[in-house]
Write a protein that holds these residues in place. Structure first.
Motif, PDB file in Angstrom:
ATOM      1  N   PRO A   1      -6.220  -1.137   1.647  1.00 48.73           N
ATOM      2  CA  PRO A   1      -7.661  -1.189   1.913  1.00 48.73           C
ATOM      3  C   PRO A   1      -8.160  -2.622   1.752  1.00 48.73           C
ATOM      4  N   LEU A   2      -9.304  -2.929   2.360  1.00 49.03           N
ATOM      5  CA  LEU A   2      -9.917  -4.243   2.173  1.00 49.03           C
ATOM      6  C   LEU A   2     -10.849  -4.186   0.967  1.00 49.03           C
ATOM      7  N   THR A   3     -10.518  -4.972  -0.047  1.00 44.23           N
ATOM      8  CA  THR A   3     -11.323  -5.039  -1.270  1.00 44.23           C
ATOM      9  C   THR A   3     -11.419  -6.514  -1.659  1.00 44.23           C
ATOM     10  N   PRO A   4     -12.249  -6.841  -2.654  1.00 42.63           N
ATOM     11  CA  PRO A   4     -12.279  -8.248  -3.067  1.00 42.63           C
ATOM     12  C   PRO A   4     -10.887  -8.750  -3.475  1.00 42.63           C
TER      13      PRO A   4
ATOM     14  N   GLY B   1       7.976  -0.527  -1.653  1.00 45.68           N
ATOM     15  CA  GLY B   1       6.524  -0.437  -1.505  1.00 45.68           C
ATOM     16  C   GLY B   1       5.824  -1.079  -2.679  1.00 45.68           C
ATOM     17  N   TRP B   2       4.580  -1.486  -2.442  1.00 42.10           N
ATOM     18  CA  TRP B   2       3.798  -2.213  -3.447  1.00 42.10           C
ATOM     19  C   TRP B   2       2.435  -1.563  -3.610  1.00 42.10           C
ATOM     20  N   SER B   3       2.035  -1.387  -4.867  1.00 44.22           N
ATOM     21  CA  SER B   3       0.734  -0.769  -5.142  1.00 44.22           C
ATOM     22  C   SER B   3       0.051  -1.541  -6.270  1.00 44.22           C
ATOM     23  N   ARG B   4      -1.184  -1.165  -6.575  1.00 49.81           N
ATOM     24  CA  ARG B   4      -1.913  -1.847  -7.662  1.00 49.81           C
ATOM     25  C   ARG B   4      -1.374  -1.351  -9.004  1.00 49.81           C
ATOM     26  N   ALA B   5      -1.363  -0.014  -9.164  1.00 45.49           N
ATOM     27  CA  ALA B   5      -0.846   0.572 -10.395  1.00 45.49           C
ATOM     28  C   ALA B   5       0.632   0.934 -10.201  1.00 45.49           C
ATOM     29  N   GLU B   6       1.348   1.075 -11.298  1.00 50.37           N
ATOM     30  CA  GLU B   6       2.774   1.436 -11.207  1.00 50.37           C
ATOM     31  C   GLU B   6       2.911   2.815 -10.578  1.00 50.37           C
ATOM     32  N   LYS B   7       3.934   2.975  -9.729  1.00 50.09           N
ATOM     33  CA  LYS B   7       4.104   4.242  -9.006  1.00 50.09           C
ATOM     34  C   LYS B   7       5.574   4.585  -8.892  1.00 50.09           C
TER      35      LYS B   7
ATOM     36  N   VAL C   1      11.993   5.147  -2.562  1.00 53.35           N
ATOM     37  CA  VAL C   1      11.317   3.886  -2.250  1.00 53.35           C
ATOM     38  C   VAL C   1      11.373   2.988  -3.489  1.00 53.35           C
ATOM     39  N   GLY C   2      11.828   1.762  -3.318  1.00 49.30           N
ATOM     40  CA  GLY C   2      11.817   0.813  -4.430  1.00 49.30           C
ATOM     41  C   GLY C   2      10.371   0.411  -4.686  1.00 49.30           C
ATOM     42  N   CYS C   3       9.860   0.707  -5.870  1.00 44.31           N
ATOM     43  CA  CYS C   3       8.424   0.514  -6.097  1.00 44.31           C
ATOM     44  C   CYS C   3       8.128  -0.746  -6.903  1.00 44.31           C
ATOM     45  N   PHE C   4       7.152  -1.509  -6.432  1.00 53.60           N
ATOM     46  CA  PHE C   4       6.694  -2.737  -7.090  1.00 53.60           C
ATOM     47  C   PHE C   4       5.188  -2.630  -7.284  1.00 53.60           C
ATOM     48  N   HIS C   5       4.662  -3.343  -8.266  1.00 51.60           N
ATOM     49  CA  HIS C   5       3.210  -3.359  -8.422  1.00 51.60           C
ATOM     50  C   HIS C   5       2.770  -4.688  -9.039  1.00 51.60           C
ATOM     51  N   GLY C   6       1.474  -4.958  -8.894  1.00 53.48           N
ATOM     52  CA  GLY C   6       0.924  -6.178  -9.474  1.00 53.48           C
ATOM     53  C   GLY C   6       1.363  -7.420  -8.702  1.00 53.48           C
ATOM     54  N   ARG C   7       0.753  -8.562  -9.037  1.00 52.50           N
ATOM     55  CA  ARG C   7       1.033  -9.810  -8.300  1.00 52.50           C
ATOM     56  C   ARG C   7       2.495 -10.234  -8.354  1.00 52.50           C
ATOM     57  N   GLU C   8       3.101 -10.117  -9.557  1.00 53.33           N
ATOM     58  CA  GLU C   8       4.522 -10.505  -9.652  1.00 53.33           C
ATOM     59  C   GLU C   8       5.395  -9.577  -8.835  1.00 53.33           C
ATOM     60  N   GLY C   9       4.992  -8.304  -8.828  1.00 54.68           N
ATOM     61  CA  GLY C   9       5.735  -7.310  -8.049  1.00 54.68           C
ATOM     62  C   GLY C   9       5.696  -7.639  -6.567  1.00 54.68           C
ATOM     63  N   LEU C  10       4.588  -8.203  -6.116  1.00 61.92           N
ATOM     64  CA  LEU C  10       4.487  -8.536  -4.687  1.00 61.92           C
ATOM     65  C   LEU C  10       5.497  -9.627  -4.326  1.00 61.92           C
TER      66      LEU C  10
ATOM     67  N   GLY D   1       0.846  -1.197   0.000  1.00 64.15           N
ATOM     68  CA  GLY D   1       0.000   0.000   0.000  1.00 64.15           C
ATOM     69  C   GLY D   1       0.870   1.232   0.000  1.00 64.15           C
ATOM     70  N   LEU D   2       0.805   1.964  -1.090  1.00 62.69           N
ATOM     71  CA  LEU D   2       1.584   3.216  -1.214  1.00 62.69           C
ATOM     72  C   LEU D   2       0.629   4.375  -1.439  1.00 62.69           C
ATOM     73  N   GLY D   3      -0.451   4.402  -0.632  1.00 61.93           N
ATOM     74  CA  GLY D   3      -1.416   5.483  -0.731  1.00 61.93           C
ATOM     75  C   GLY D   3      -1.071   6.596   0.244  1.00 61.93           C
ATOM     76  N   ALA D   4      -2.108   7.299   0.706  1.00 64.37           N
ATOM     77  CA  ALA D   4      -1.885   8.422   1.621  1.00 64.37           C
ATOM     78  C   ALA D   4      -1.110   7.949   2.850  1.00 64.37           C
ATOM     79  N   LEU D   5      -1.499   6.821   3.401  1.00 65.56           N
ATOM     80  CA  LEU D   5      -0.844   6.349   4.630  1.00 65.56           C
ATOM     81  C   LEU D   5       0.490   5.676   4.331  1.00 65.56           C
ATOM     82  N   GLY D   6       0.511   4.851   3.299  1.00 67.09           N
ATOM     83  CA  GLY D   6       1.735   4.123   2.979  1.00 67.09           C
ATOM     84  C   GLY D   6       2.885   5.065   2.637  1.00 67.09           C
ATOM     85  N   GLN D   7       2.598   6.113   1.868  1.00 66.43           N
ATOM     86  CA  GLN D   7       3.697   7.011   1.461  1.00 66.43           C
ATOM     87  C   GLN D   7       4.249   7.798   2.647  1.00 66.43           C
ATOM     88  N   ASP D   8       3.371   8.198   3.564  1.00 67.45           N
ATOM     89  CA  ASP D   8       3.871   8.937   4.735  1.00 67.45           C
ATOM     90  C   ASP D   8       4.690   7.998   5.627  1.00 67.45           C
TER      91      ASP D   8
END
Ligand code: NDP
Ligand code: OXD
Length: 316
Positions: free
Chosen positions: A198-201, A163-169, A174-183, A142-149
């Motif tokens: 966040p909790l999502t499906p 850090g890991w997010s859904r979309a590329e960032k 911060v070394g940034c990763f995204h998507g399942r492979e990124g995790l 999570g690299l949103g409002a809370l993750g980035q701070d």
């Protein structure tokens, strides 16, 4: 024109109502059983509102969540189709980063072991290794409002942070990763895994045995550590307990749980390597949050757009 305040526990409603009223003088704040003429309600303010409490409001312009998370809203099948605004506020963000940094440091500095030694009046001066923050890698989900701070403040303590997010960032430093492979790639270089998702499906149950098995095993803390302050639904608690027993996890700090309050028979309460806190990592401070809502309503009524509106299709 009225503002509907619909929340549980109801015992907290008087405090929030008083704060909303002072932030929005001249507006009528009502609770669900005082609503009266339903065409008059323009805004709803919710925290875990009772099912259907926001339904049948033809002139509703926005729903304000009293927290940063909005998953509580989606448990209502009668939730109206108005824009959903979540809390993004420095007060809440700072509180979360305090909690995250606190727990990263508790694990780095092996505080549990020193607490145990104190209880036994044992002077453990020399036998515990003391790695430096620079040698302990943090992976932030999570690299949103809370993750980035949190990332910024963890870096200030000296931790290398990815850090890991859904979309590329791109986030500075911060070394940034995204998507399942990124995790998986981030997990492989993570000694302390911090979840601020966040909790999502898509994220439900993501903190499971499969992920724990991917975490780095060559770190200086003697095994990976999990810190979760996102939502309890992110974690599979049976997998956490099993991982603590097998050594796949060395320790954990949990602020959120599959069931809250955490049932008294949960093994997490008494586990010697688990810190439990009662979903208090970043409380919504009423004055800060109501000030925020009032500013949003004022801007909206001046014709400016609402900020921090979530994407319903993504669930956050
Ligand atoms: P944001 O919406 O600002 O950030 C969410 C982050 O999670 C984004 O980086 C987003 O990626 C990432 N994300 C979402 N879904 C996925 C996915 N499927 N895969 C990878 N990354 C994903 O939220 P906040 O930072 O403000 O808050 C995060 C959560 O913290 C809240 O939803 C809430 O559940 C929790 N919280 C807990 C509190 C407590 O006291 N314990 C207090 C406040 C909040 P992208 O950047 O690509 O969109
Ligand atoms: C939030 C929370 O989402 O307190 O703000 O959990």
């Amino acid at each position: 024109m009225t503002i509907l305040l619909a929340m549980t526990p109801e015992s907290q409603a008087p405090l929030w109502r008083a704060r909303l009223q002072s932030a929005l003088p001249g507006r009528r704040i009502v609770t669900p059983n005082e609503i009266g003429e339903r065409t008059q309600t323009r805004y709803a303010v919710s925290w875990r509102h009772p099912e259907g409490a926001l339904a049948g409001l033809p002139n509703l312009r926005a729903i304000f969540s009293l927290g940063a998370g909005v998953d509580h809203l989606f448990s209502d099948p009668l939730l109206p189709d108005a824009p959903i605004v979540r809390v993004v506020d420095d007060d809440l963000t700072n509180r979360m980063s305090e909690w995250v940094v606190l727990h990263a440091l508790l694990h780095l500095r092996r505080q549990r072991l020193y607490d145990e030694a104190q209880a036994e009046r044992r002077w453990r001066e020399e036998d515990l290794e003391q790695p430096a923050a620079k040698d302990v890698r943090i992976g932030l989900m999570g690299l949103g409002a809370l993750g980035q701070d949190a990332a910024r403040k963890l870096r200030a303590m000296g931790f290398p942070v990815a850090g890991w997010s859904r979309a590329e960032k791109r986030v500075e430093g911060v070394g940034c990763f995204h998507g399942r492979e990124g995790l998986d790639a981030m997990a492989a270089r993570t000694d302390i895994l911090v979840a601020l998702l966040p909790l999502t499906p898509e994220t439900r149950g993501i903190l499971d045995a499969r992920l724990f098995a991917k975490l780095a095993r060559d770190g200086r803390l003697g095994g990976p550590i999990l810190i979760n302050a996102g939502r309890g639904g992110l974690q599979v608690e049976a997998d956490i307990v099993a991982a603590l027993e097998s050594g796949a996890l060395q320790a954990a700090s949990l602020d959120v749980f599959e069931t809250e309050p955490l049932p008294s028979n949960s093994p997490l309460w008494r586990h010697p390597r688990v810190y439990v806190s009662p979903h208090c990592a970043a409380v919504s401070e009423p004055e800060a949050v109501t000030r925020n809502i009032a500013a949003q309503i004022a801007a909206y009524e001046r014709g400016e757009g609402l900020r921090h509106v979530i994407d319903r299709a993504l669930g956050y």
